[in-house]
Design a protein around this motif. Sequence first.
Motif, PDB file in Angstrom:
ATOM      1  N   LEU A  25     -13.882  -9.943  10.942  1.00 51.95           N
ATOM      2  CA  LEU A  25     -12.755  -9.001  10.939  1.00 51.95           C
ATOM      3  C   LEU A  25     -11.493  -9.681  10.416  1.00 51.95           C
ATOM      4  O   LEU A  25     -10.736  -9.092   9.647  1.00 51.95           O
ATOM      5  CB  LEU A  25     -12.519  -8.419  12.338  1.00 51.95           C
ATOM      6  CG  LEU A  25     -11.398  -7.396  12.459  1.00 51.95           C
ATOM      7  CD1 LEU A  25     -11.578  -6.236  11.482  1.00 51.95           C
ATOM      8  CD2 LEU A  25     -11.325  -6.869  13.899  1.00 51.95           C
ATOM      9  N   VAL A  26     -11.296 -10.945  10.770  1.00 49.63           N
ATOM     10  CA  VAL A  26     -10.162 -11.704  10.226  1.00 49.63           C
ATOM     11  C   VAL A  26     -10.270 -11.728   8.705  1.00 49.63           C
ATOM     12  O   VAL A  26      -9.298 -11.492   7.985  1.00 49.63           O
ATOM     13  CB  VAL A  26     -10.102 -13.149  10.796  1.00 49.63           C
ATOM     14  CG1 VAL A  26      -9.044 -13.970  10.064  1.00 49.63           C
ATOM     15  CG2 VAL A  26      -9.824 -13.137  12.289  1.00 49.63           C
ATOM     16  N   GLY A  27     -11.475 -11.978   8.202  1.00 48.53           N
ATOM     17  CA  GLY A  27     -11.706 -11.997   6.760  1.00 48.53           C
ATOM     18  C   GLY A  27     -11.389 -10.658   6.101  1.00 48.53           C
ATOM     19  O   GLY A  27     -10.845 -10.607   4.996  1.00 48.53           O
ATOM     20  N   GLN A  28     -11.718  -9.573   6.795  1.00 54.24           N
ATOM     21  CA  GLN A  28     -11.412  -8.242   6.254  1.00 54.24           C
ATOM     22  C   GLN A  28      -9.896  -8.023   6.165  1.00 54.24           C
ATOM     23  O   GLN A  28      -9.406  -7.443   5.192  1.00 54.24           O
ATOM     24  CB  GLN A  28     -12.065  -7.167   7.109  1.00 54.24           C
ATOM     25  CG  GLN A  28     -13.571  -7.130   6.971  1.00 54.24           C
ATOM     26  CD  GLN A  28     -14.212  -6.093   7.877  1.00 54.24           C
ATOM     27  OE1 GLN A  28     -13.549  -5.170   8.343  1.00 54.24           O
ATOM     28  NE2 GLN A  28     -15.500  -6.253   8.133  1.00 54.24           N
ATOM     29  N   TYR A  29      -9.161  -8.496   7.180  1.00 55.01           N
ATOM     30  CA  TYR A  29      -7.696  -8.404   7.118  1.00 55.01           C
ATOM     31  C   TYR A  29      -7.167  -9.242   5.955  1.00 55.01           C
ATOM     32  O   TYR A  29      -6.296  -8.809   5.212  1.00 55.01           O
ATOM     33  CB  TYR A  29      -7.058  -8.895   8.423  1.00 55.01           C
ATOM     34  CG  TYR A  29      -7.105  -7.908   9.554  1.00 55.01           C
ATOM     35  CD1 TYR A  29      -6.443  -6.684   9.469  1.00 55.01           C
ATOM     36  CD2 TYR A  29      -7.781  -8.196  10.729  1.00 55.01           C
ATOM     37  CE1 TYR A  29      -6.470  -5.769  10.523  1.00 55.01           C
ATOM     38  CE2 TYR A  29      -7.816  -7.300  11.787  1.00 55.01           C
ATOM     39  CZ  TYR A  29      -7.160  -6.085  11.673  1.00 55.01           C
ATOM     40  OH  TYR A  29      -7.183  -5.199  12.715  1.00 55.01           O
ATOM     41  N   GLU A  30      -7.697 -10.443   5.799  1.00 54.03           N
ATOM     42  CA  GLU A  30      -7.225 -11.327   4.733  1.00 54.03           C
ATOM     43  C   GLU A  30      -7.481 -10.742   3.350  1.00 54.03           C
ATOM     44  O   GLU A  30      -6.675 -10.919   2.443  1.00 54.03           O
ATOM     45  CB  GLU A  30      -7.887 -12.711   4.855  1.00 54.03           C
ATOM     46  CG  GLU A  30      -7.359 -13.529   5.999  1.00 54.03           C
ATOM     47  CD  GLU A  30      -7.920 -14.944   6.024  1.00 54.03           C
ATOM     48  OE1 GLU A  30      -8.754 -15.299   5.145  1.00 54.03           O
ATOM     49  OE2 GLU A  30      -7.524 -15.709   6.919  1.00 54.03           O
ATOM     50  N   ARG A  31      -8.594 -10.045   3.169  1.00 51.11           N
ATOM     51  CA  ARG A  31      -8.923  -9.459   1.868  1.00 51.11           C
ATOM     52  C   ARG A  31      -8.251  -8.105   1.655  1.00 51.11           C
ATOM     53  O   ARG A  31      -8.350  -7.534   0.580  1.00 51.11           O
ATOM     54  CB  ARG A  31     -10.442  -9.317   1.726  1.00 51.11           C
ATOM     55  CG  ARG A  31     -11.167 -10.640   1.620  1.00 51.11           C
ATOM     56  CD  ARG A  31     -12.639 -10.468   1.284  1.00 51.11           C
ATOM     57  NE  ARG A  31     -13.345  -9.505   2.111  1.00 51.11           N
ATOM     58  CZ  ARG A  31     -13.870  -9.768   3.317  1.00 51.11           C
ATOM     59  NH1 ARG A  31     -13.771 -10.983   3.826  1.00 51.11           N
ATOM     60  NH2 ARG A  31     -14.500  -8.836   3.994  1.00 51.11           N
TER      61      ARG A  31
ATOM     62  N   ARG B   4      -4.128 -15.714   5.354  1.00 51.54           N
ATOM     63  CA  ARG B   4      -5.052 -16.742   4.863  1.00 51.54           C
ATOM     64  C   ARG B   4      -4.316 -18.064   4.630  1.00 51.54           C
ATOM     65  O   ARG B   4      -4.794 -19.125   5.024  1.00 51.54           O
ATOM     66  CB  ARG B   4      -5.721 -16.302   3.563  1.00 51.54           C
ATOM     67  CG  ARG B   4      -6.711 -17.354   3.019  1.00 51.54           C
ATOM     68  CD  ARG B   4      -7.366 -16.966   1.695  1.00 51.54           C
ATOM     69  NE  ARG B   4      -8.176 -15.762   1.834  1.00 51.54           N
ATOM     70  CZ  ARG B   4      -7.868 -14.575   1.270  1.00 51.54           C
ATOM     71  NH1 ARG B   4      -6.789 -14.446   0.524  1.00 51.54           N
ATOM     72  NH2 ARG B   4      -8.656 -13.541   1.449  1.00 51.54           N
ATOM     73  N   LYS B   5      -3.154 -17.995   3.999  1.00 49.93           N
ATOM     74  CA  LYS B   5      -2.380 -19.212   3.711  1.00 49.93           C
ATOM     75  C   LYS B   5      -2.023 -19.949   5.000  1.00 49.93           C
ATOM     76  O   LYS B   5      -2.194 -21.167   5.097  1.00 49.93           O
ATOM     77  CB  LYS B   5      -1.109 -18.833   2.949  1.00 49.93           C
ATOM     78  CG  LYS B   5      -0.239 -20.011   2.588  1.00 49.93           C
ATOM     79  CD  LYS B   5       0.996 -19.540   1.830  1.00 49.93           C
ATOM     80  CE  LYS B   5       1.916 -20.710   1.542  1.00 49.93           C
ATOM     81  NZ  LYS B   5       3.139 -20.300   0.862  1.00 49.93           N
TER      82      LYS B   5
ATOM     83  N   LYS C 295      -1.200  -4.614   1.741  1.00 52.51           N
ATOM     84  CA  LYS C 295      -2.240  -5.139   2.622  1.00 52.51           C
ATOM     85  C   LYS C 295      -2.750  -6.472   2.109  1.00 52.51           C
ATOM     86  O   LYS C 295      -2.971  -7.398   2.874  1.00 52.51           O
ATOM     87  CB  LYS C 295      -3.398  -4.145   2.747  1.00 52.51           C
ATOM     88  CG  LYS C 295      -3.086  -2.926   3.566  1.00 52.51           C
ATOM     89  CD  LYS C 295      -4.329  -2.128   3.864  1.00 52.51           C
ATOM     90  CE  LYS C 295      -4.849  -1.413   2.659  1.00 52.51           C
ATOM     91  NZ  LYS C 295      -5.955  -0.508   2.931  1.00 52.51           N
ATOM     92  N   VAL C 296      -2.939  -6.566   0.795  1.00 51.20           N
ATOM     93  CA  VAL C 296      -3.440  -7.803   0.211  1.00 51.20           C
ATOM     94  C   VAL C 296      -2.413  -8.916   0.385  1.00 51.20           C
ATOM     95  O   VAL C 296      -2.763 -10.041   0.718  1.00 51.20           O
ATOM     96  CB  VAL C 296      -3.811  -7.593  -1.275  1.00 51.20           C
ATOM     97  CG1 VAL C 296      -4.135  -8.911  -1.947  1.00 51.20           C
ATOM     98  CG2 VAL C 296      -4.990  -6.630  -1.386  1.00 51.20           C
ATOM     99  N   ARG C 297      -1.111  -8.627   0.189  1.00 45.32           N
ATOM    100  CA  ARG C 297      -0.077  -9.651   0.364  1.00 45.32           C
ATOM    101  C   ARG C 297      -0.044 -10.151   1.807  1.00 45.32           C
ATOM    102  O   ARG C 297       0.102 -11.331   2.054  1.00 45.32           O
ATOM    103  CB  ARG C 297       1.290  -9.095  -0.024  1.00 45.32           C
ATOM    104  CG  ARG C 297       1.471  -8.992  -1.499  1.00 45.32           C
ATOM    105  CD  ARG C 297       2.908  -8.628  -1.830  1.00 45.32           C
ATOM    106  NE  ARG C 297       2.926  -7.971  -3.111  1.00 45.32           N
ATOM    107  CZ  ARG C 297       3.437  -6.783  -3.345  1.00 45.32           C
ATOM    108  NH1 ARG C 297       4.030  -6.111  -2.397  1.00 45.32           N
ATOM    109  NH2 ARG C 297       3.400  -6.251  -4.535  1.00 45.32           N
ATOM    110  N   ILE C 298      -0.164  -9.228   2.746  1.00 42.36           N
ATOM    111  CA  ILE C 298      -0.184  -9.630   4.154  1.00 42.36           C
ATOM    112  C   ILE C 298      -1.429 -10.470   4.418  1.00 42.36           C
ATOM    113  O   ILE C 298      -1.371 -11.517   5.054  1.00 42.36           O
ATOM    114  CB  ILE C 298      -0.111  -8.396   5.082  1.00 42.36           C
ATOM    115  CG1 ILE C 298       1.282  -7.779   5.002  1.00 42.36           C
ATOM    116  CG2 ILE C 298      -0.449  -8.781   6.518  1.00 42.36           C
ATOM    117  CD1 ILE C 298       1.416  -6.447   5.708  1.00 42.36           C
ATOM    118  N   GLY C 299      -2.559 -10.027   3.890  1.00 39.88           N
ATOM    119  CA  GLY C 299      -3.800 -10.782   4.057  1.00 39.88           C
ATOM    120  C   GLY C 299      -3.703 -12.175   3.456  1.00 39.88           C
ATOM    121  O   GLY C 299      -4.166 -13.153   4.043  1.00 39.88           O
TER     122      GLY C 299
END
Length: 159
Positions: free
Chosen positions: A37-43, A14-15, A6-10
């Motif tokens: 919510l975008v930030g939650q996905y990124e984190r 972000r990148k 999940k973190v790698r996808i996030g």
Amino acid sequence: MNTAKKVRIGAAIRKQRKAQGLTLEALGEKMGISGSLVGQYERGVVNPKYETILRFAEALNVEPREILGKAFMDVIGPEEKRALAEADELTEVRLYYSGKVVSVTAEEQLMEAFSELNVDGKRVAIERVRELTDIPKYQRQQDDPAGDDSEENTPAEKA
């Protein structure tokens, strides 16, 4: 999906977002969700479904595999990894969300595109390919391994 994936996808989201100069809110607006919510996905706080990854890819105008990247490579099997490694520069490797990785040869790509044309388009495509065969720059050389047909399988010898 584990937390590391999940973190790698996030991180990939972000990148891409930052490379395009988008804020969390701007990307969220493109997707119809909030910036938080975008930030939650990124984190990696929220686990994205495949449909959500598709929506991110569309909003960022990138291929889904650019977001899935390493996370996807971690879950595919040895046979699929072999297909990726064996692909030549004309072979396209398609990653399907079912987890299947398929190599598509240049000839298959050509036929796929050709099948989408109407009769007039097919005539023009044939003319254009024939024109390319008359240009020395595009002609296959005798020692060129590109292409599946060998000298013994040329149309002139089949007749």
